[in-house]
Each structure stands twice: as C-alpha cells, then as structure tokens.
Design a protein around this motif. Structure first.
Motif, PDB file in Angstrom:
ATOM      1  N   VAL A  95      34.663  77.831 102.968  1.00  0.00           N
ATOM      2  CA  VAL A  95      35.594  77.852 104.103  1.00  0.00           C
ATOM      3  C   VAL A  95      35.419  79.151 104.895  1.00  0.00           C
ATOM      4  O   VAL A  95      35.340  79.144 106.126  1.00  0.00           O
ATOM      5  CB  VAL A  95      37.051  77.697 103.608  1.00  0.00           C
ATOM      6  CG1 VAL A  95      38.039  77.926 104.747  1.00  0.00           C
ATOM      7  CG2 VAL A  95      37.262  76.315 103.016  1.00  0.00           C
ATOM      8  N   PHE A 125      38.982  73.029 103.085  1.00  0.00           N
ATOM      9  CA  PHE A 125      39.020  73.497 101.702  1.00  0.00           C
ATOM     10  C   PHE A 125      38.953  72.324 100.728  1.00  0.00           C
ATOM     11  O   PHE A 125      38.188  72.345  99.762  1.00  0.00           O
ATOM     12  CB  PHE A 125      40.283  74.318 101.469  1.00  0.00           C
ATOM     13  CG  PHE A 125      40.488  74.718 100.043  1.00  0.00           C
ATOM     14  CD1 PHE A 125      39.608  75.595  99.425  1.00  0.00           C
ATOM     15  CD2 PHE A 125      41.538  74.214  99.303  1.00  0.00           C
ATOM     16  CE1 PHE A 125      39.781  75.963  98.107  1.00  0.00           C
ATOM     17  CE2 PHE A 125      41.720  74.579  97.987  1.00  0.00           C
ATOM     18  CZ  PHE A 125      40.849  75.456  97.383  1.00  0.00           C
ATOM     19  N   ARG A 126      39.735  71.289 101.005  1.00  0.00           N
ATOM     20  CA  ARG A 126      39.751  70.131 100.103  1.00  0.00           C
ATOM     21  C   ARG A 126      38.386  69.449 100.062  1.00  0.00           C
ATOM     22  O   ARG A 126      37.906  69.047  99.001  1.00  0.00           O
ATOM     23  CB  ARG A 126      40.851  69.152 100.525  1.00  0.00           C
ATOM     24  CG  ARG A 126      42.253  69.668 100.258  1.00  0.00           C
ATOM     25  CD  ARG A 126      43.286  68.588 100.514  1.00  0.00           C
ATOM     26  NE  ARG A 126      43.406  68.295 101.924  1.00  0.00           N
ATOM     27  CZ  ARG A 126      44.459  68.642 102.681  1.00  0.00           C
ATOM     28  NH1 ARG A 126      45.455  69.308 102.148  1.00  0.00           N
ATOM     29  NH2 ARG A 126      44.498  68.342 103.954  1.00  0.00           N
ATOM     30  N   GLN A 135      41.978  74.124 108.283  1.00  0.00           N
ATOM     31  CA  GLN A 135      41.488  74.885 107.127  1.00  0.00           C
ATOM     32  C   GLN A 135      41.765  74.197 105.778  1.00  0.00           C
ATOM     33  O   GLN A 135      40.928  74.256 104.886  1.00  0.00           O
ATOM     34  CB  GLN A 135      42.061  76.302 107.140  1.00  0.00           C
ATOM     35  CG  GLN A 135      43.568  76.355 107.077  1.00  0.00           C
ATOM     36  CD  GLN A 135      44.074  77.754 106.772  1.00  0.00           C
ATOM     37  OE1 GLN A 135      43.322  78.635 106.417  1.00  0.00           O
ATOM     38  NE2 GLN A 135      45.370  77.964 106.925  1.00  0.00           N
ATOM     39  N   ASP A 136      42.918  73.547 105.657  1.00  0.00           N
ATOM     40  CA  ASP A 136      43.223  72.878 104.385  1.00  0.00           C
ATOM     41  C   ASP A 136      42.271  71.705 104.145  1.00  0.00           C
ATOM     42  O   ASP A 136      41.799  71.495 103.035  1.00  0.00           O
ATOM     43  CB  ASP A 136      44.673  72.393 104.380  1.00  0.00           C
ATOM     44  CG  ASP A 136      45.661  73.550 104.308  1.00  0.00           C
ATOM     45  OD1 ASP A 136      45.252  74.634 103.837  1.00  0.00           O
ATOM     46  OD2 ASP A 136      46.810  73.383 104.739  1.00  0.00           O
ATOM     47  N   ILE A 187      41.680  76.395 113.809  1.00  0.00           N
ATOM     48  CA  ILE A 187      41.265  76.735 112.442  1.00  0.00           C
ATOM     49  C   ILE A 187      42.423  76.534 111.481  1.00  0.00           C
ATOM     50  O   ILE A 187      42.271  75.970 110.395  1.00  0.00           O
ATOM     51  CB  ILE A 187      40.732  78.184 112.370  1.00  0.00           C
ATOM     52  CG1 ILE A 187      39.373  78.284 113.064  1.00  0.00           C
ATOM     53  CG2 ILE A 187      40.608  78.650 110.922  1.00  0.00           C
ATOM     54  CD1 ILE A 187      38.853  79.691 113.197  1.00  0.00           C
ATOM     55  N   LEU A 188      43.617  76.975 111.907  1.00  0.00           N
ATOM     56  CA  LEU A 188      44.781  76.871 111.035  1.00  0.00           C
ATOM     57  C   LEU A 188      45.124  75.408 110.729  1.00  0.00           C
ATOM     58  O   LEU A 188      45.589  75.095 109.638  1.00  0.00           O
ATOM     59  CB  LEU A 188      45.983  77.579 111.671  1.00  0.00           C
ATOM     60  CG  LEU A 188      45.892  79.106 111.661  1.00  0.00           C
ATOM     61  CD1 LEU A 188      47.041  79.719 112.433  1.00  0.00           C
ATOM     62  CD2 LEU A 188      45.865  79.665 110.247  1.00  0.00           C
ATOM     63  N   ILE A 206      34.205  79.429 108.805  1.00  0.00           N
ATOM     64  CA  ILE A 206      35.096  80.022 109.818  1.00  0.00           C
ATOM     65  C   ILE A 206      34.429  81.229 110.476  1.00  0.00           C
ATOM     66  O   ILE A 206      34.528  81.419 111.688  1.00  0.00           O
ATOM     67  CB  ILE A 206      36.457  80.402 109.184  1.00  0.00           C
ATOM     68  CG1 ILE A 206      37.209  79.136 108.792  1.00  0.00           C
ATOM     69  CG2 ILE A 206      37.304  81.216 110.165  1.00  0.00           C
ATOM     70  CD1 ILE A 206      38.535  79.366 108.099  1.00  0.00           C
TER      71      ILE A 206
END
Lengths: 143, 172
Positions: free
Chosen positions: B35, B18-19, B14-15, B10-11, B39
């Motif tokens: 997001v 989001f984008r 995640q960006d 996930i880490l 998740i």
C-alpha cells in the motif's frame, strides 16, 4: 425475507449472476443470528466476508513527499554522474588508440611548448634589462 | 489534480488496497508495504493523475500489479511459503478464532482458488465492485470475470457442503 427468494438469490450467487443488490440481501440474511437449517452450511462463508469487509488499513500513509524535489535532484545527480562516467569511459577508449595524425599533432605540440618555454625565458631576461635601464636613468642624466 | 483531491481519493481507497494486497500476499506486513509503495507512486505521478477518470480503479490496478510482481520475485515466494505454513498451523488448531490474525477466516475458504479467482472474488464479494470495474482492474473481459467468479464461488460452495456433511455424518 422469503426463504424461497433467498434460495433463488443463492443459486444466482453461485452462478456468478446475482446483482450487487441481491448479494447484499444475501449478506444481510446470512449474518442474522438464526437462519434456516438447510442454509446453515453457507453461514460461515458469508460471515467471513462481512468480517473481512471491516478490515482497515492501519499502516503509515505516505503523504506528498516534501523530498520530491530532493528525489528528483538525486535522480538528476545520478544521471549526470552516470553520463559523466560514460563520457570519461569514451574518452579513455579514444586515448588508448590515437591515430597517427594525433600522434604527430601531440609531438608538434610538445615542440611548440618547448619553443614557447625558451622564448619566455628570453623575455624574462629582457625584463631585467628594462629594470636596469630605469634605475640607470635615475643616476645618469642625459640632459 | 491537486494534492487535496488526491489525498481524499487515497483515503477512500486505502482500505480496499490493503485488503486486496493482503489477499494476494497473505501477509499483513507485506500488504502494508505494498500500500505504501503504491501510494508513494501516486504522489510522484500526481501530475499525470489528471488524465485518469477512475482513480479508484487505477489505484486498485496498480496494487494488483504490484502484488503480482512481488509474488513473482523469488524473495516474496519464500515469504509466502513461510506465511502459508504458519497460517495452516493456526487453522488446524482452532478454525473459529482469530479472524484478525495473520490470515483471515476467509483465507481458509479461498485456499484452493487460483490467484486470479481469489482476485475476482475479493473485488466482488469484499469490495462489491461492478463487473465493469472488475474487468478494468483485472484487465479481463467482463465475460471472463463472470466465469472466474462463478468458478471460484462453486469451488467454495463444494467446500462448504463437504465440510457440512463431514460435520453431521449422514452415513452415505
């Protein structure tokens, strides 16, 4: 970087045929402070892309919900409630339209209940008699 | 799949999620909500995650689907309209500032693209996925991805050239 090569990669890029490596080379080229005048028109776009790549997610990060079991329990309860609701609904609809057999059975049940009540009353009366007998035996010795 | 592995995945993704969400929903708050929703779904379905080989692609697909569903709902389309007007006002005032604002500079270039073209362009130019992964996320064939990408980039090219010519006024 050969200018000729940049032009070639740029053509491939707009055709959607460039490889990821070639696209990376283009990005590097266009983010330089000074580039060829003829290519200056494309600079804002590639700069926007590199800027966009740096954007990160700063919102909350849901972690493994400790309430996972609670959540499941809630769903289970809701399911049972809904199920129960439907069951009662079904029962209600059945009561609304009883068959003649059921009607007769209900009537019979009522009669039997009445008889049972009367019998119980008689039984209670006999219980008094029993107590009377016991007490009387204390005083009257038959021996 | 155990919790640590999923959290690590996930880490890393995640960006990108989001984008992508922001590109499609054109709103930071909406994108953050998206997001979080996705998740949360991943955590709930953690037991099923073991069977999935490409978690990143899977997560991006979920994000894409979630965003497109949001756009379909009436509420979101009203939101989008509101943001769109808001953003337009911003860019006409000053195009160069505020890449960090509600809308990015890139959105100015992407404005005329269809959602699918935006999606493909986003996955390729920002996230730098290969065509196979993009095809997997978008549920298109690799050929269709290439076509959509090429069309999107050509539109942007035309726009850039047009803007440039207006700038120098060649008189033609």
């Amino acid at each position: 970087m050969e200018l000729k090569q940049v032009h070639k990669y740029l053509d491939l890029y707009f055709e959607g045929q460039a490889t990821i490596e070639q696209e990376a080379i283009l990005m590097d080229y266009f983010t330089q402070p000074v580039i060829d005048v003829k290519l200056a028109q494309f600079k804002p776009y590639f700069e926007a892309i590199t800027g966009e790549r740096k954007e990160t997610y700063n919102g909350q990060l849901p972690v493994k919900p400790s309430s996972k079991n609670n959540w499941r329990r809630a769903v289970a309860i809701a399911a049972v409630a809904v199920f129960g609701f439907f069951i009662t609904q079904i029962n209600d609809t059945q009561v609304i339209q009883p068959t003649t057999e059921e009607l007769v059975f209900e009537e019979f049940k009522a009669h039997m209940y009445f008889v049972s009540q009367k019998l119980n009353k008689g039984h209670e009366g006999l219980a008094h008699m029993e107590t009377f007998n016991q007490t009387a035996n204390k005083f009257i010795k038959t021996d | 799949m155990d919790e640590k592995t999923l959290l690590k995945r996930i880490l890393t993704v995640q960006d990108s999620m989001f984008r992508l969400a922001k590109r499609l929903l054109t709103s930071t708050e909406e994108a953050e909500d998206a997001v979080q929703e996705v998740i949360t779904k991943l955590w709930v379905n953690i037991s099923e995650m073991a069977t999935i080989t490409n978690i990143e692609g899977y997560t991006m697909t979920m994000t894409k689907n979630y965003c497109l569903d949001r756009l379909k709902s009436k509420q979101a389309s009203q939101l989008r309209l509101a943001h769109y007007h808001h953003d337009k006002a911003n860019t006409s005032l000053d195009k160069q500032i505020d890449a960090r604002d509600a809308v990015s500079k890139l959105m100015v270039f992407m404005e005329d693209l269809s959602k699918q073209q935006q999606l493909v362009l986003q996955l390729r130019d920002i996230e730098q996925y290969d065509f196979k992964t993009i095809a997997q996320i978008t549920k298109l064939s690799e050929g269709a991805v290439r076509v959509a990408l090429s069309r999107a980039r050509k539109k942007i090219k035309a726009q850039l050239i047009k803007a440039h010519n207006h700038g120098i006024e060649t008189g033609s």
